[in-house]
Design a protein around this motif. Structure first.
Motif, PDB file in Angstrom:
ATOM      1  N   TYR B 136     -18.412 -26.070 108.987  1.00 57.83           N
ATOM      2  CA  TYR B 136     -18.291 -24.963 109.929  1.00 57.83           C
ATOM      3  C   TYR B 136     -19.362 -25.050 111.016  1.00 57.83           C
ATOM      4  O   TYR B 136     -19.134 -24.675 112.152  1.00 57.83           O
ATOM      5  N   MET B 137     -20.534 -25.570 110.637  1.00 62.51           N
ATOM      6  CA  MET B 137     -21.640 -25.683 111.589  1.00 62.51           C
ATOM      7  C   MET B 137     -21.292 -26.600 112.763  1.00 62.51           C
ATOM      8  O   MET B 137     -21.849 -26.466 113.849  1.00 62.51           O
ATOM      9  N   LEU B 138     -20.359 -27.531 112.532  1.00 61.75           N
ATOM     10  CA  LEU B 138     -20.022 -28.486 113.591  1.00 61.75           C
ATOM     11  C   LEU B 138     -19.418 -27.801 114.815  1.00 61.75           C
ATOM     12  O   LEU B 138     -19.483 -28.331 115.912  1.00 61.75           O
ATOM     13  N   TYR B 139     -18.833 -26.607 114.622  1.00 61.83           N
ATOM     14  CA  TYR B 139     -18.209 -25.930 115.760  1.00 61.83           C
ATOM     15  C   TYR B 139     -19.210 -25.594 116.846  1.00 61.83           C
ATOM     16  O   TYR B 139     -18.874 -25.544 118.013  1.00 61.83           O
ATOM     17  N   TYR B 140     -20.440 -25.303 116.468  1.00 60.63           N
ATOM     18  CA  TYR B 140     -21.413 -25.095 117.543  1.00 60.63           C
ATOM     19  C   TYR B 140     -22.327 -26.298 117.720  1.00 60.63           C
ATOM     20  O   TYR B 140     -22.914 -26.482 118.779  1.00 60.63           O
ATOM     21  N   LEU B 141     -22.445 -27.151 116.693  1.00 57.77           N
ATOM     22  CA  LEU B 141     -23.336 -28.308 116.831  1.00 57.77           C
ATOM     23  C   LEU B 141     -22.768 -29.357 117.789  1.00 57.77           C
ATOM     24  O   LEU B 141     -23.512 -29.967 118.542  1.00 57.77           O
ATOM     25  N   ILE B 142     -21.428 -29.552 117.771  1.00 57.71           N
ATOM     26  CA  ILE B 142     -20.875 -30.619 118.607  1.00 57.71           C
ATOM     27  C   ILE B 142     -20.960 -30.301 120.108  1.00 57.71           C
ATOM     28  O   ILE B 142     -21.397 -31.155 120.881  1.00 57.71           O
ATOM     29  N   PRO B 143     -20.591 -29.062 120.549  1.00 58.13           N
ATOM     30  CA  PRO B 143     -20.812 -28.782 121.977  1.00 58.13           C
ATOM     31  C   PRO B 143     -22.267 -28.964 122.403  1.00 58.13           C
ATOM     32  O   PRO B 143     -22.546 -29.487 123.481  1.00 58.13           O
ATOM     33  N   LEU B 144     -23.195 -28.542 121.522  1.00 59.77           N
ATOM     34  CA  LEU B 144     -24.609 -28.724 121.844  1.00 59.77           C
ATOM     35  C   LEU B 144     -24.982 -30.200 121.865  1.00 59.77           C
ATOM     36  O   LEU B 144     -25.780 -30.644 122.686  1.00 59.77           O
ATOM     37  N   ALA B 145     -24.359 -30.964 120.947  1.00 59.75           N
ATOM     38  CA  ALA B 145     -24.633 -32.404 120.914  1.00 59.75           C
ATOM     39  C   ALA B 145     -24.156 -33.062 122.198  1.00 59.75           C
ATOM     40  O   ALA B 145     -24.804 -33.966 122.718  1.00 59.75           O
ATOM     41  N   ILE B 146     -23.020 -32.601 122.722  1.00 58.58           N
ATOM     42  CA  ILE B 146     -22.517 -33.145 123.985  1.00 58.58           C
ATOM     43  C   ILE B 146     -23.519 -32.864 125.105  1.00 58.58           C
ATOM     44  O   ILE B 146     -23.871 -33.736 125.896  1.00 58.58           O
ATOM     45  N   LEU B 147     -24.045 -31.640 125.093  1.00 54.88           N
ATOM     46  CA  LEU B 147     -25.027 -31.251 126.112  1.00 54.88           C
ATOM     47  C   LEU B 147     -26.273 -32.122 126.030  1.00 54.88           C
ATOM     48  O   LEU B 147     -26.724 -32.697 127.039  1.00 54.88           O
ATOM     49  N   SER B 148     -26.814 -32.258 124.805  1.00 51.70           N
ATOM     50  CA  SER B 148     -28.040 -33.063 124.682  1.00 51.70           C
ATOM     51  C   SER B 148     -27.730 -34.533 124.919  1.00 51.70           C
ATOM     52  O   SER B 148     -28.575 -35.276 125.422  1.00 51.70           O
ATOM     53  N   GLY B 149     -26.496 -34.959 124.600  1.00 54.35           N
ATOM     54  CA  GLY B 149     -26.095 -36.331 124.892  1.00 54.35           C
ATOM     55  C   GLY B 149     -26.093 -36.606 126.383  1.00 54.35           C
ATOM     56  O   GLY B 149     -26.529 -37.665 126.828  1.00 54.35           O
ATOM     57  N   ILE B 150     -25.618 -35.626 127.163  1.00 53.64           N
ATOM     58  CA  ILE B 150     -25.612 -35.793 128.616  1.00 53.64           C
ATOM     59  C   ILE B 150     -27.046 -35.915 129.136  1.00 53.64           C
ATOM     60  O   ILE B 150     -27.360 -36.794 129.940  1.00 53.64           O
TER      61      ILE B 150
END
Lengths: 117, 172
Positions: B136-150
């Motif tokens: 369930y945590m991935l729902y907010y972790l992945i958008p944040l990961a995309i942001l930090s990835g950028i």
């Protein structure tokens, strides 16, 4: 950034959104289970407001139930992540305190069986 | 024959990465609001090594980084150690394959890496805790990961542009 980068971002976000919509659950949690080191130690009825104490790895973990919601008020750990998390009432969410090896999960199955009968 | 020049370069990068991870852990602002999230700026060095040196060095560097950080902060073979070890290895492998197919800029490769890191670490967490609710945590972790990835992708791209001349001359 080229078009493939944007394509990648959009794909990931779309998959995520689809999973999220698929999993949307309006069901209210009725029962919470507390696990210590993968073993169930306590079953909490969420309809009664109360305060529970569970033995964790580093010390006692105090759990509060209020209005069908559950939270950890007090525990011993260096970052206190789970007490900062606050109230949880989504059935898919859970409270995890890794240093104390405590997991609090919602579980409706047994209550639902009762309803079906 | 041992390539001392390369070894020294990699050890400087390793030291830099450890310092960046330390800096990263001081950004407690993020962890208060979002449990389990760190910016991961150290990731751009792995990305940089993938671009300039290759898969083997990047893997060695990411494993060494996790071990050193584990000794210094979280303790060897703790839950956090296992999580970042798996996440680190997985994301390095995925970033290398993303780099190899030559479609993405460093930004895209970095996004691949940070998303895989999150997935890998949540996978380990679910195995450790024996529950699937953590996904369930991935729902907010992945958008944040995309942001930090950028963010890390842009940093890496900038550094690659600046240092391209030196590293190209030395060969890969």
């Amino acid at each position: 950034m080229n078009k493939y980068d944007f394509l990648l971002i959009i794909t990931v976000l779309t998959v995520l959104a689809l999973c999220f919509i698929n999993q949307l659950n309006t069901e209210k949690p009725l029962l919470a289970k507390v696990f210590y080191d993968n073993k169930e130690v306590l079953e909490i009825d969420l309809s009664k407001d109360d305060i529970y104490k569970v033995k964790g790895y580093l010390g006692d973990v105090t759990i509060e139930v209020l209005d069908n919601k559950i939270r950890v008020i007090d525990e011993t750990s260096n970052r206190n992540l789970c007490s900062k998390q606050g109230f949880v009432d989504n059935i898919n969410e859970s409270i995890i305190c890794l240093p104390n090896k405590i997991v609090i999960e919602f579980d409706n199955e047994e209550k639902l069986d009762g309803v079906v009968k | 024959m041992i390539d001392y020049k390369k070894q020294i370069r990699l050890s400087i990068l390793l030291a830099l990465m450890i310092i960046l991870t330390l800096l990263d852990s001081y950004f407690q602002i993020f962890t208060i609001f979002i449990p389990g999230f760190k910016l991961g700026i150290a990731n751009f060095i792995i990305l940089f090594v993938i671009y300039t040196s290759g898969l083997k060095d990047a893997l060695v560097l990411s494993i060494l980084k996790v071990i050193v950080v584990g000794i210094l902060f979280s303790g060897l073979f703790s839950a956090a150690f296992m999580m970042s070890l798996t996440g680190g290895i997985l994301s390095t492998l995925i970033m290398y394959s993303a780099f190899k197919i030559k479609l993405f800029t460093p930004v895209g490769v970095s996004i691949c890496g940070s998303v895989t890191f999150q997935v890998g670490q949540i996978l380990v967490l679910s195995l450790l805790l024996n529950t699937d609710k953590v996904f369930y945590m991935l729902y907010y972790l992945i958008p944040l990961a995309i942001l930090s990835g950028i963010i890390t992708g842009f940093i890496c791209k900038k550094i690659l542009d600046e240092t391209n001349y030196i590293y190209r001359k030395e060969g890969t």
